[in-house]
Design an enzyme around this catalytic site. Structure first.
Site, PDB file in Angstrom:
ATOM      1  N   CYS A   1       0.815  -1.219   0.000  1.00  0.00           N
ATOM      2  CA  CYS A   1       0.000   0.000   0.000  1.00  0.00           C
ATOM      3  C   CYS A   1       0.847   1.267   0.000  1.00  0.00           C
ATOM      4  O   CYS A   1       0.335   2.357  -0.251  1.00  0.00           O
ATOM      5  CB  CYS A   1      -0.956   0.016   1.184  1.00  0.00           C
TER       6      CYS A   1
ATOM      7  N   ASP B   1       2.403   2.646   2.633  1.00  0.00           N
ATOM      8  CA  ASP B   1       2.464   3.345   3.922  1.00  0.00           C
ATOM      9  C   ASP B   1       3.807   3.102   4.607  1.00  0.00           C
ATOM     10  O   ASP B   1       4.320   1.979   4.615  1.00  0.00           O
ATOM     11  CB  ASP B   1       1.349   2.860   4.857  1.00  0.00           C
TER      12      ASP B   1
ATOM     13  N   CYS C   1      -1.940   7.039   3.896  1.00  0.00           N
ATOM     14  CA  CYS C   1      -3.328   7.481   3.792  1.00  0.00           C
ATOM     15  C   CYS C   1      -3.824   8.055   5.117  1.00  0.00           C
ATOM     16  O   CYS C   1      -3.123   8.022   6.132  1.00  0.00           O
ATOM     17  CB  CYS C   1      -4.202   6.303   3.373  1.00  0.00           C
TER      18      CYS C   1
ATOM     19  N   CYS D   1      -3.556  -0.632   8.539  1.00  0.00           N
ATOM     20  CA  CYS D   1      -2.961   0.579   9.120  1.00  0.00           C
ATOM     21  C   CYS D   1      -2.789   0.435  10.626  1.00  0.00           C
ATOM     22  O   CYS D   1      -1.778   0.872  11.188  1.00  0.00           O
ATOM     23  CB  CYS D   1      -3.806   1.808   8.801  1.00  0.00           C
TER      24      CYS D   1
END
Length: 147
Positions: free
Chosen positions: A35, A37, A60, A104
């Site tokens: 992703c 991150d 994000c 996350c």
């Protein structure tokens, strides 16, 4: 859809920044190649208590919100208590995350653990239950899906 708490921690993140590298500061850097991150957490520890926490996150809104909440949750806790902060606890504190963003909260948990690991390594101590941090959470996510 994000909860009001997620939106608050995204638009008004707490504890953004860095702590100067020192023996009493653990630094954890983790990322997720899938992703994109990247999360870096700094923990200042005095007499076995996390007295300050900061973060820098590239990612994000959910990644920023989970970083913010995790650093809020860890302050004032012992090393052992800090180790007990899980991705589920972070997500619950934010009143939940969409399923596609649960990674996350896992990133936040692992960043905390990586910072604790760094502190323990710098100071030659062992924190019971603490394991060497993973370099990339994509593998951890796959393992979690298999359970």
């Amino acid at each position: 859809m994000y909860s009001d708490k997620v939106m608050d921690h995204f638009t008004n993140p707490r504890n953004v920044g860095e702590l100067e590298a020192a023996a009493d500061v653990g630094v954890g850097l983790v990322g997720n190649a899938k992703c994109g991150d990247i999360m870096k957490v700094f923990l200042k520890i005095d007499d076995g208590i996390v007295t300050d926490a900061k973060f820098k996150t590239f990612g994000c809104g959910a990644a920023v919100a989970t970083s913010s909440m995790a650093t809020e949750m860890v302050k004032g806790h012992t090393l052992r208590e800090a180790l007990q902060i899980t991705n589920k606890a972070v997500a619950e504190a934010l009143d939940g995350l969409p399923p596609i963003k649960v990674h996350c909260s896992l990133l936040a948990e692992q960043a905390l653990h990586a910072a604790l690991w760094d502190y323990a390594e710098k100071n030659g101590i062992e924190i019971e239950g603490l394991e060497s941090p993973a370099a990339d959470l994509e593998e951890l996510e796959r393992l979690g899906e298999e359970e």
